[in-house]
Design a protein around this motif. Structure first.
Motif, PDB file in Angstrom:
ATOM      1  N   ASP A  31      14.217 -12.809  -8.948  1.00 47.47           N
ATOM      2  CA  ASP A  31      14.983 -13.098  -7.739  1.00 47.47           C
ATOM      3  C   ASP A  31      14.286 -12.544  -6.499  1.00 47.47           C
ATOM      4  OD1 ASP A  31      16.854 -14.317  -9.339  1.00 47.47           O
ATOM      5  OD2 ASP A  31      18.286 -12.640  -9.283  1.00 47.47           O
ATOM      6  N   VAL A  32      13.793 -11.326  -6.590  1.00 46.22           N
ATOM      7  CA  VAL A  32      13.109 -10.691  -5.455  1.00 46.22           C
ATOM      8  C   VAL A  32      11.842 -11.461  -5.099  1.00 46.22           C
ATOM      9  CG1 VAL A  32      11.825  -8.633  -4.731  1.00 46.22           C
ATOM     10  CG2 VAL A  32      14.046  -8.386  -5.864  1.00 46.22           C
TER      11      VAL A  32
ATOM     12  N   GLU B 297      10.802 -14.582  -5.940  1.00 45.83           N
ATOM     13  CA  GLU B 297      11.005 -15.957  -5.497  1.00 45.83           C
ATOM     14  C   GLU B 297      11.564 -16.002  -4.070  1.00 45.83           C
ATOM     15  OE1 GLU B 297      13.269 -18.322  -8.194  1.00 45.83           O
ATOM     16  OE2 GLU B 297      11.595 -18.565  -9.591  1.00 45.83           O
ATOM     17  N   THR B 298      12.429 -15.070  -3.735  1.00 39.65           N
ATOM     18  CA  THR B 298      12.967 -15.032  -2.374  1.00 39.65           C
ATOM     19  C   THR B 298      11.859 -14.821  -1.348  1.00 39.65           C
ATOM     20  OG1 THR B 298      15.125 -14.231  -3.109  1.00 39.65           O
ATOM     21  CG2 THR B 298      14.537 -13.812  -0.810  1.00 39.65           C
ATOM     22  N   LYS B 299      10.934 -13.940  -1.659  1.00 41.72           N
ATOM     23  CA  LYS B 299       9.805 -13.694  -0.753  1.00 41.72           C
ATOM     24  C   LYS B 299       8.958 -14.958  -0.582  1.00 41.72           C
ATOM     25  CE  LYS B 299      10.137  -9.110  -0.054  1.00 41.72           C
ATOM     26  NZ  LYS B 299      10.253  -8.471   1.282  1.00 41.72           N
TER      27      LYS B 299
ATOM     28  N   LYS C 266       9.937 -18.105  -1.041  1.00 47.62           N
ATOM     29  CA  LYS C 266      10.727 -19.102  -0.310  1.00 47.62           C
ATOM     30  C   LYS C 266      10.722 -18.804   1.188  1.00 47.62           C
ATOM     31  CE  LYS C 266      13.893 -20.190  -4.117  1.00 47.62           C
ATOM     32  NZ  LYS C 266      15.274 -20.013  -4.656  1.00 47.62           N
ATOM     33  N   ASP C 267      10.853 -17.527   1.541  1.00 44.43           N
ATOM     34  CA  ASP C 267      10.862 -17.148   2.955  1.00 44.43           C
ATOM     35  C   ASP C 267       9.569 -17.568   3.654  1.00 44.43           C
ATOM     36  OD1 ASP C 267      13.365 -16.070   2.656  1.00 44.43           O
ATOM     37  OD2 ASP C 267      12.688 -13.979   2.557  1.00 44.43           O
TER      38      ASP C 267
ATOM     39  N   GLN D  96       2.825 -13.377   0.979  1.00 45.61           N
ATOM     40  CA  GLN D  96       3.482 -14.011   2.128  1.00 45.61           C
ATOM     41  C   GLN D  96       2.514 -14.224   3.291  1.00 45.61           C
ATOM     42  OE1 GLN D  96       6.871 -11.289   2.748  1.00 45.61           O
ATOM     43  NE2 GLN D  96       8.232 -13.053   2.492  1.00 45.61           N
TER      44      GLN D  96
END
Length: 387
Positions: free
Chosen positions: A298-299, A301-303, A305-306, A378
């Motif tokens: 979750d952590v 994938e969120t990064k 996606k952002d 990122q």
């Protein structure tokens, strides 16, 4: 070089070449995201059991070729408890000295020279070695995004007619895709009443994030043509112990056991005792393992996606399948990440032709390193915007 023609045709194992090898990286501290095993310690109770078993005089001698009755019964009880699958401990259980040994040996046990073996593409790298060592013909079972599931109607009838064995693996290494029971139902129906057998590599069984991973043996009639290979390495943090087992179709199991009588003289009794203890006492630990990697998923994938960096959704296992920037293939991106961001990942191409434009990222690192790696990746958003 002194080497047989048969062995010479087998490509070098990618991970045998790279595991433990020193690497030159950029100026940042190295983050290793290429490792294929969970990063936690083996539970203390299992270690204590193993230590006690070392001192047991009976474990210092040869044991039964096909395993202790206590270990086989623990396997039977585990499958009944976890999957509601009944097994015969003598006819439907084969202890393995690491699941890789069984997966590579299997074609030599049941496949004849010239027959086809379907291998998932993308899929685990070393299946192919076993096929080539058996003088059989590897054929790709192409798995397409986003779900990476078999499409049996896309395989030519001439290929299927000469196929003796199919490898499946869910959660999939390297894509992080998972199967529902209907996927296994379709596979069993596809090959029912044919000469084709199925082996399901269940190495990452513990890691299912949206639902518990099903066993292929839960499908009605599966034991008529399929076996499942289960590893203690990942779920129990026991990779160094090299213990696993195969369960299912009695004819395939007996072929594996015959093979082992000529290549092994029985697994070290203390290892069997430790594995027995793990199966009997650590169901809750498997759930904790899955929760750890779901949170990491979750952590991470969120990064991504952002930053609008494309990846394949990770539904299970411990790996994330990341697309490369449009100007690089997997091997070039591996080198770029290593030199520019000091992140080591695995290229997708060893996992099959359809992995060329991907890299495999392991989430088997601590939380601090995981967040640091995600933030470094990122910063590469601009590479994905290039056309």
């Amino acid at each position: 070089m002194v080497i047989s023609d048969r062995l010479a045709q087998v490509p070098d194992s990618y991970f045998a070449k790279t595991m433990g090898q020193s690497v030159e990286h950029g100026p940042l501290p190295l983050i290793n995201m290429a490792v294929g095993i969970p990063d936690g310690e083996t539970p203390k109770g299992i270690i204590d059991c193993f230590a006690d078993a070392l001192r047991e005089p009976s474990n210092q001698k040869y044991v039964a070729f096909h395993g202790k009755d206590t270990f086989k019964q623990a396997i039977v009880d585990f499958y009944q408890r976890q999957y509601h699958v009944a097994l015969d401990k003598e006819e439907e259980v084969c202890i393995l000295y690491g699941t890789k040994n069984g997966l590579v040996a299997l074609p030599s046990c049941i496949v004849n020279p010239g027959e086809n073996v379907l291998l998932p593409d993308p899929g685990y790298t070393d299946y192919k070695a076993g096929v080539l060592l058996a003088d059989a013909q590897p054929q790709p079972l192409v798995l397409k995004p986003p779900y990476y599931l078999p499409q049996w109607d896309q395989i030519g009838s001439d290929i299927l007619k000469n196929t003796r064995l199919v490898y499946l693996t869910y959660p999939n290494n390297p894509t992080g895709s998972v199967a529902t029971q209907s996927v296994f139902d379709e596979a069993v129906a596809q090959f029912k009443n044919t000469k084709t057998k199925i082996v399901h590599d269940f190495a990452y069984s513990a890691f299912g994030f949206d639902h518990k991973n099903p066993s292929i043996l839960q499908t009605e009639g599966a034991k008529d043509l399929a076996i499942e290979v289960f590893s203690l390495s990942k779920g129990y943090n026991m990779s160094g112990f090299r213990v696993g087992f195969a369960v299912g179709n009695k004819d395939i199991i007996q072929a594996l056991k015959k093979y082992q009588t000529h290549t092994h003289a029985g697994m070290f009794g203390a290892l069997q005792d430790a594995a027995t203890f793990a199966l009997n006492h650590y169901d809750d630990f498997l759930e904790e393992q899955s929760a750890i990697f779901k949170r990491r998923r979750d952590v991470f994938e969120t990064k991504l996606k952002d930053a609008q960096i494309p990846f394949e959704p990770m539904k299970g296992g411990i790996f994330l399948w990341l697309q490369t920037p449009p100007t690089m293939d997997g091997e070039a991106f591996v080198n770029y990440l290593l030199q520019q961001q000091s992140i080591l990942v695995a290229p997708g191409i060893p996992f099959g032709e359809h992995g060329e434009n991907y890299v495999r990222i392991s989430l088997a690192i601590d939380d601090e390193a995981l967040i640091e790696a995600a933030e470094r990746i990122q910063t590469l958003k601009h590479l994905y915007e290039q056309q």
